[in-house]
Design an enzyme around this catalytic site. Structure first.
Site, PDB file in Angstrom:
ATOM      1  N   LYS A   1       0.444 -12.533   8.733  1.00  0.00           N
ATOM      2  CA  LYS A   1      -0.747 -12.323   7.919  1.00  0.00           C
ATOM      3  C   LYS A   1      -0.999 -13.302   7.182  1.00  0.00           C
ATOM      4  O   LYS A   1      -0.311 -14.426   6.726  1.00  0.00           O
ATOM      5  CB  LYS A   1      -0.049 -11.066   7.008  1.00  0.00           C
TER       6      LYS A   1
ATOM      7  N   SER B   1      -3.604  -3.652   3.666  1.00  0.00           N
ATOM      8  CA  SER B   1      -4.349  -4.822   3.873  1.00  0.00           C
ATOM      9  C   SER B   1      -3.893  -5.566   4.931  1.00  0.00           C
ATOM     10  O   SER B   1      -4.524  -6.788   5.416  1.00  0.00           O
ATOM     11  CB  SER B   1      -3.922  -5.749   2.525  1.00  0.00           C
TER      12      SER B   1
ATOM     13  N   SER C   1       0.215  -1.322   2.445  1.00  0.00           N
ATOM     14  CA  SER C   1      -0.441  -2.095   3.014  1.00  0.00           C
ATOM     15  C   SER C   1       0.116  -2.732   4.552  1.00  0.00           C
ATOM     16  O   SER C   1      -0.486  -3.150   5.234  1.00  0.00           O
ATOM     17  CB  SER C   1      -0.513  -3.545   2.324  1.00  0.00           C
TER      18      SER C   1
END
Length: 585
Positions: A152, A227, A251
């Site tokens: 990420k 996210s 997330s």
């Protein structure tokens, strides 16, 4: 001297040219202000354009190195992509596959998925060199030897920027790898791409002005979640076998649910968070942590085994030295499982409650005992404690992050709600009450103005944790089964920043319980038809938004959420495996 100043002021005030002077000054100041804004915006756009040119060149360079007309190589790459992570890991360890072969197969697939979904931000420059080094070494050690891993955006990799989707951080180059990346490398893994996030990472969509919008692999009109949306989209599209995300309110779990993969949030600090860049550092009470994302539970288990090793405990002494406990995960003792279909918020759509029902039936068929469990005061936990603790600084950190930034369209409506003063929160709260009582309640709460206020909220959180634990003990359950989110992946069009998407996930960040999601079904025509009758708790405008953006989701994946007590990751993963086994063909 004072008489001179007074007389001068009177002369100025009597001067008939004063309005012209003042007007000219105001126009000049306004012109300078607007000019500065325009100049700054142009500078930002140039930086974004330059970054994307570099990005596209890096992607093309890797792609050109992958080109082949050899049919056998092409066939082998397809075969590699079809393997599960445990199968892939075993073949790498046995020498049936080389690290370079596997890396190139996943680079090719990842960039093909990226072309459709826009999920990759950048290729990691030294991935090929790392794979070649592993092959040259000959010795195949480490549980993840030669396994490509996607990372990420906000998790640090040396020499690469962690941006949060903000222009100001385009040159925020990490000085060293995060601890979790260091341990992955020590276990032989090959980090090969970084993946997209929503701007500031405070959205369950996934778009930002730097890298654009990421799409769902099952339906490009819908969100992949956030996210960790880039991670979920890439894995869900087949472009990665293993990814690392992080989770402060869902997330990892929300994107995994939206994209039809597995995602796992451990107890905070079971895995190191040293070296990941947070949008809101310093938050207390609602706790963020890193975690793995993959296609199946076996893969999550493998990576947890690979990470819970002395290397991690030495690199980050704050992580308790608890290795993976095989005896808990591999236990065959029937489980007593609490479950709930919904709670007093009454937000879950028909597909979500059906998923829990059919999972309950599958677990009972496998010999486990299922008993109803209702979270205590969940409405109070979500609307009062979580929202207050997430914005304990009055939104100042987010305001500072966003200062001077190009605001992503998905944040334009929600950002003022996160950062406005207490006075305006009260005004907006009153205006919202007739159409959205729940949002009015969130918006109207008093900002935490003092350390005393924060401490009181943290005491309130501790009391709620104790109350939840008491309810758990009274029910005498081992683990918990519940909805993953109130809805399947929503459409981008017409969807505001749906804060309440995180109702079923953020509570376990507040409690700091490990939790993971497992896909079990897909939205059916009947689920979609029943959505017409969906009202929610009080016919709030956000209930209508949920119905509107969930409509037409036939075929989209639906997951359930599995939860265990703190530090019982192995028990949570065991429940996830039992759920997965109940739906395997």
């Amino acid at each position: 001297m004072s008489d001179f100043v007074v007389n001068f002021c009177f002369d100025v005030l009597e001067d008939s040219r004063l309005p012209v002077v003042v007007g000219s000054t105001l126009v000049g100041v306004l012109t300078l202000y607007v000019g500065h804004k325009v100049y700054t915006r142009q500078q930002f756009k140039r930086k974004v354009r330059r970054k994307n040119e570099e990005r596209q060149k890096a992607l093309k360079d890797v792609l050109s190195s992958l080109h082949t007309d050899d049919k056998e190589v092409e066939a082998k790459r397809k075969e590699i992509i079809s393997l599960t992570l445990p199968q892939l890991s075993q073949q790498l360890k046995d020498g049936q596959l080389s690290a370079v072969q596997v890396l190139q197969a996943y680079q090719e697939k990842a960039f093909a998925v990226h072309d459709d979904l826009n999920c990759v931000t950048e290729p990691i420059p030294n991935a090929l060199a790392k794979a070649e080094e592993l092959d040259r070494a000959g010795q195949r050690s480490g549980l993840l030897h030669g396994v490509p891993v996607s990372i990420k955006d906000n998790i640090n990799i040396k020499g690469m920027a962690s941006t949060l989707g903000l222009v100001k951080f385009l040159e925020n180059y990490a000085q060293e790898d995060s601890v979790i990346v260091q341990v992955l490398k020590k276990q032989g893994a090959v980090p090969f791409v970084k993946t997209n996030v929503p701007q500031t990472m405070l959205d369950t969509g996934c778009s930002n002005p730097l890298f654009g919008k990421t799409l769902n692999p099952h339906d490009p009109t819908r969100s992949p979640g956030g996210s960790s949306g880039g991670e979920a989209a890439l894995i869900g599209g087949g472009g990665s076998v293993l990814g690392i995300g992080n989770d402060i309110a869902g997330s990892i779990r929300i994107p995994a649910h939206f994209c039809g993969i597995c995602g796992f949030k451990p107890t905070a600090n079971r895995l190191s968070t040293r070296g990941y860049f947070n949008c809101s550092p310093g938050i207390q009470g609602v706790i963020s942590t890193c975690g793995p994302m993959a296609r199946d539970v076996d893969s999550l288990v493998l990576v947890m085994k690979a990470l819970l090793v002395p290397d991690m405990f030495e690199l980050d002494p704050l992580v308790p030295p608890i290795p993976f406990r095989h005896e808990i995960y591999e236990s065959k003792k029937p489980l007593k499982i609490g479950y709930f279909l919904d709670w007093e918020l009454k937000l879950a759509t028909p597909a979500i409650t059906r998923a829990v029902k059919i999972t309950k039936e599958a677990l009972e068929k496998a010999g486990h005992k299922l008993v109803p469990f209702q979270p205590p005061k969940s409405d109070h936990a979500f609307h009062d404690m979580i929202s207050k603790l997430l914005l304990a600084d009055g939104g100042k950190t987010i305001r500072n992050r966003m200062a001077g930034e190009i605001v992503d369209p998905r944040l334009r409506l929600g950002l003022p709600f996160l950062t406005m003063s207490y006075f305006w929160r009260k005004v907006v709260g009153v205006l919202l009450k007739p159409i959205s009582p729940r949002m009015s309640r969130i918006q109207s709460h008093r900002l935490l103005r003092t350390i005393y206020d924060l401490w009181q909220r943290l005491v309130e959180r501790e009391e709620y944790v104790r109350e939840f634990l008491a309810a758990w003990e009274e029910a005498d359950i081992d683990v918990l089964l519940c909805p993953a989110t109130p809805m399947p992946a929503f459409t981008y069009k017409g969807a505001p920043s749906l804060y309440e998407t995180a109702t079923y996930t953020s509570i376990f960040n507040l409690l700091n319980f490990p939790a993971g999601v497992v896909p079990v079904t897909m939205v059916t025509e009947e689920d979609d038809r029943l959505l017409d009758d969906y009202i929610g708790s009080d016919n709030d405008i956000f209930d209508r938004y949920v119905r509107q953006v969930s409509k037409g989701a036939v075929g989209m994946p639906v997951a359930v959420q599995c939860v265990a007590l703190p530090w019982q990751e192995e028990a949570c993963l065991r429940l996830m495996k039992e759920v997965e086994a109940g739906f395997k063909q």
